[in-house]
Design a protein around this motif. Sequence first.
Motif, PDB file in Angstrom:
ATOM      1  N   UNK B 111      34.931  41.628  51.420  1.00 52.26           N
ATOM      2  CA  UNK B 111      36.036  41.754  50.475  1.00 52.26           C
ATOM      3  C   UNK B 111      35.835  41.053  49.157  1.00 52.26           C
ATOM      4  N   UNK B 112      34.621  40.581  48.895  1.00 52.15           N
ATOM      5  CA  UNK B 112      34.432  39.984  47.577  1.00 52.15           C
ATOM      6  C   UNK B 112      33.337  38.952  47.505  1.00 52.15           C
ATOM      7  N   UNK B 113      33.312  38.277  46.360  1.00 51.22           N
ATOM      8  CA  UNK B 113      32.299  37.259  46.101  1.00 51.22           C
ATOM      9  C   UNK B 113      32.932  35.871  46.201  1.00 51.22           C
ATOM     10  N   UNK B 202      33.090  34.674  40.205  1.00 51.77           N
ATOM     11  CA  UNK B 202      33.363  35.529  41.383  1.00 51.77           C
ATOM     12  C   UNK B 202      34.794  36.057  41.398  1.00 51.77           C
ATOM     13  N   UNK B 203      35.741  35.274  40.896  1.00 55.03           N
ATOM     14  CA  UNK B 203      37.130  35.757  40.835  1.00 55.03           C
ATOM     15  C   UNK B 203      37.234  37.005  39.959  1.00 55.03           C
ATOM     16  N   UNK B 204      36.575  36.983  38.808  1.00 52.55           N
ATOM     17  CA  UNK B 204      36.625  38.142  37.905  1.00 52.55           C
ATOM     18  C   UNK B 204      36.029  39.382  38.593  1.00 52.55           C
ATOM     19  N   UNK B 206      35.936  39.898  41.821  1.00 45.62           N
ATOM     20  CA  UNK B 206      36.883  40.315  42.861  1.00 45.62           C
ATOM     21  C   UNK B 206      38.032  41.135  42.272  1.00 45.62           C
ATOM     22  N   UNK B 207      38.478  40.766  41.086  1.00 39.31           N
ATOM     23  CA  UNK B 207      39.558  41.536  40.445  1.00 39.31           C
ATOM     24  C   UNK B 207      39.072  42.935  40.078  1.00 39.31           C
ATOM     25  N   UNK B 210      39.088  45.032  43.323  1.00 35.16           N
ATOM     26  CA  UNK B 210      40.345  45.324  44.011  1.00 35.16           C
ATOM     27  C   UNK B 210      41.438  45.937  43.136  1.00 35.16           C
ATOM     28  N   UNK B 211      41.168  46.142  41.835  1.00 29.28           N
ATOM     29  CA  UNK B 211      42.202  46.709  40.959  1.00 29.28           C
ATOM     30  C   UNK B 211      41.658  47.888  40.174  1.00 29.28           C
ATOM     31  N   UNK B 214      40.414  48.038  36.180  1.00 28.65           N
ATOM     32  CA  UNK B 214      39.815  46.801  35.673  1.00 28.65           C
ATOM     33  C   UNK B 214      38.298  46.854  35.912  1.00 28.65           C
ATOM     34  N   UNK B 217      35.590  42.676  33.925  1.00 32.21           N
ATOM     35  CA  UNK B 217      36.799  41.910  33.619  1.00 32.21           C
ATOM     36  C   UNK B 217      36.454  40.623  32.876  1.00 32.21           C
ATOM     37  N   UNK B 218      37.231  40.327  31.858  1.00 32.44           N
ATOM     38  CA  UNK B 218      37.140  39.063  31.146  1.00 32.44           C
ATOM     39  C   UNK B 218      38.490  38.375  31.164  1.00 32.44           C
TER      40      UNK B 218
END
Lengths: 222, 222
Positions: B111-113, B202-204, B206-207, B210-211, B214, B217-218
């Motif tokens: 599900x992501x980084x 990693x949050x960017x 993940x966004x 999942x969106x 997007x 993303x910055x």
Amino acid sequence: MRIALLGGTGDIGEGLALRWAYHTDHEVVIGSRDPEKARAKAEEYETELDSRGVEKKVTGFVNEMAADRADVVVLAVPPYHVADLTEEIADRLDEDSLLVSPAVGMQKGEGGFRYNPPSAGSVTQLVAEAAPEDVPVVGAFQNLAADRLANLDVELDLDTLVVGDDGDAKENVKDLAAGIEGLRALDAGPLANAAEVESLTPLLINLAIHNDGLHDVGVRFE
Amino acid sequence: MRIALLGGTGDIGEGLALRWAYHTDHEVVIGSRDPEKARAKAEEYETELDSRGVEKKVTGFVNEMAADRADVVVLAVPPYHVADLTEEIADRLDEDSLLVSPAVGMQKGEGGFRYNPPSAGSVTQLVAEAAPEDVPVVGAFQNLAADRLANLDVELDLDTLVVGDDGDAKENVKDLAAGIEGLRALDAGPLANAAEVESLTPLLINLAIHNDGLHDVGVRFE
């Protein structure tokens, strides 16, 4: 929807209570260890809303009672209290309940704040471990500056991030967030991604410390 | 200023090279382990700039030579190479040099980084440990999506965060960043705050995962 804000007497809880009461039709219930304090704060919020021409009932109860009455329970308490509080209210929750965790573990160091997660990996995962198995847990609202949120004169124009393993629960929280004017909710993935969301909070504080003109910093993803 | 982009043949290095060459008067030097590859990429960037009516010399060298020629050395290589590369170029640096670290340690999970820092606490701190004591190290550009940066048709309108213990060095890097159109540089504090900056990457991602809508993303802090 009936939303209980446990720890709704201070900090992020106050802002969420005021915003939901002001911008939406949701019923807002304030929870506290001290039911007197919960009732006093609920009245204070009613007065604040009334001064803005919004007549809205806000009630206050001891945490367990507030949780018992609610569809959605927000654990707006410091990170070192979330596990105990979750266990205290566990028998008031069922599979139709929804637990929301906005807390972040931080530690002050030289020149700023550092992310300091519990051994579960993140506060959100700690809540998920402490919650009854059939109660979905969603992390959200971790990165909102409390003062900015609580000041209804301030337009938000900000993003909030939502993490969770239960897709329906996550959608519900996204809807709750989007009900607040100027707040956009984005999906940051499963609970395992919560640490990266929570660690954004000390970063925002560090930016407020080190940059003139940035206060109560929030974030937009573009 | 003469800027060497080590690992300037790919990813974030390409974007920084093109943006600095396009938007500023700084001289851009591409470094690579393979000098042939560095020269070929430098020519490719010249052609790209030329197609936009900008005549600019971009040169390519083996990493050590590129570092030797530069005022500012950007370590645009994967995180597991930064320490070795810093040691390889150490004798080409002096107290007037400036090392910039844009790398981030990440790990792909379900599900992501996830942020995966080295034992030094962050990649930036790892570089600082490997660098000669009198050479200042600044973390910057960690949160910029490589494809968005490298596409000169895209307006950035983004923030980048700068961490470091040397105030002058940090100001220099803020100026370098601000020279790129649409990029605002904010101070995130000392090197000890680098982990919170790096874990935003990693949050960017993940966004973006999942969106819908997007991509690359910055972030803007407001």
